[in-house]
Motif scaffolding. Structure first.
Motif, PDB file in Angstrom:
ATOM      1  N   ALA A  43       0.863  -1.182   0.000  1.00 23.94           N
ATOM      2  CA  ALA A  43       0.000   0.000   0.000  1.00 23.94           C
ATOM      3  C   ALA A  43       0.901   1.233   0.000  1.00 23.94           C
ATOM      4  O   ALA A  43       1.564   1.535   0.986  1.00 23.94           O
ATOM      5  N   ALA A  73      -6.241  -0.625   0.784  1.00 24.71           N
ATOM      6  CA  ALA A  73      -5.453  -1.599   1.551  1.00 24.71           C
ATOM      7  C   ALA A  73      -6.356  -2.418   2.468  1.00 24.71           C
ATOM      8  O   ALA A  73      -6.212  -3.647   2.566  1.00 24.71           O
ATOM      9  N   VAL A  85       1.711  -7.335   4.638  1.00 24.35           N
ATOM     10  CA  VAL A  85       1.295  -6.060   4.065  1.00 24.35           C
ATOM     11  C   VAL A  85       2.393  -5.042   4.349  1.00 24.35           C
ATOM     12  O   VAL A  85       2.775  -4.856   5.504  1.00 24.35           O
ATOM     13  N   MET A  87       2.962  -1.270   4.413  1.00 24.00           N
ATOM     14  CA  MET A  87       2.020  -0.166   4.535  1.00 24.00           C
ATOM     15  C   MET A  87       2.741   1.172   4.640  1.00 24.00           C
ATOM     16  O   MET A  87       3.435   1.441   5.629  1.00 24.00           O
TER      17      MET A  87
END
Length: 159
Positions: A43, A73, A85, A87
């Protein structure tokens, strides 16, 4: 051998400055994905950062899903069963802290991804803020290959 892999965005105040970077790429035989086969979500709202990250992850043998906002996301994490993930902290619509909080709220314990903060902020207090907001790890931009490898090796395996 050093190969040019693109440019990274260095954030400072309200300005964005493109900085060309040359980084050694891991040998093509270094396919970390073969031993650590994770589904990865990135993301990040900056297209240049997305392209650089895509190339770096490909060198390790990974393909990844890329989204541009915190809301995207959350939705991708809800539907995609990602183990990891990455981020970004500063994104439109919903920042990385808020997105992490929502992911932690909506996913059951056995579906929780390992969330790694990606930020240009490198102070220890920034790291602590990320961990206090539900993230599991912290990497500063630009990400170094050895740090990314160490980070991926620390991800717990799901049963």
């Amino acid at each position: 051998m050093v190969q040019f892999i693109g440019c990274l965005i260095v954030f400072g105040g309200d300005q964005q400055e493109k900085v060309a970077t040359a980084s050694p790429l891991p040998a093509p035989t270094d396919k970390l994905a073969a031993t650590l086969p994770f589904r990865i979500l990135l993301a990040d709202d900056n297209t240049v950062n997305q392209l650089v990250a895509k190339r770096v992850f490909e060198r390790f043998g990974y393909s990844l899903k890329i989204v541009s906002t915190g809301l995207q996301a959350v939705e991708a994490a809800r539907t995609g069963n990602y183990e990891v993930v990455f981020m970004d902290i500063q994104m439109p619509e919903m920042n990385g802290y808020e997105a992490t909080g929502r992911i932690r709220e909506i996913l059951p314990a056995d579906k929780q991804p390992w969330i790694v903060a990606l930020t240009a902020n490198s102070l220890e207090s920034d790291r602590e803020t990320c961990l206090q907001n539900g993230m599991n790890d912290f990497l500063t931009k630009p990400v170094r290959f050895a740090e990314l490898e160490t980070c991926l090796k620390a991800v717990p395996r799901r049963n």
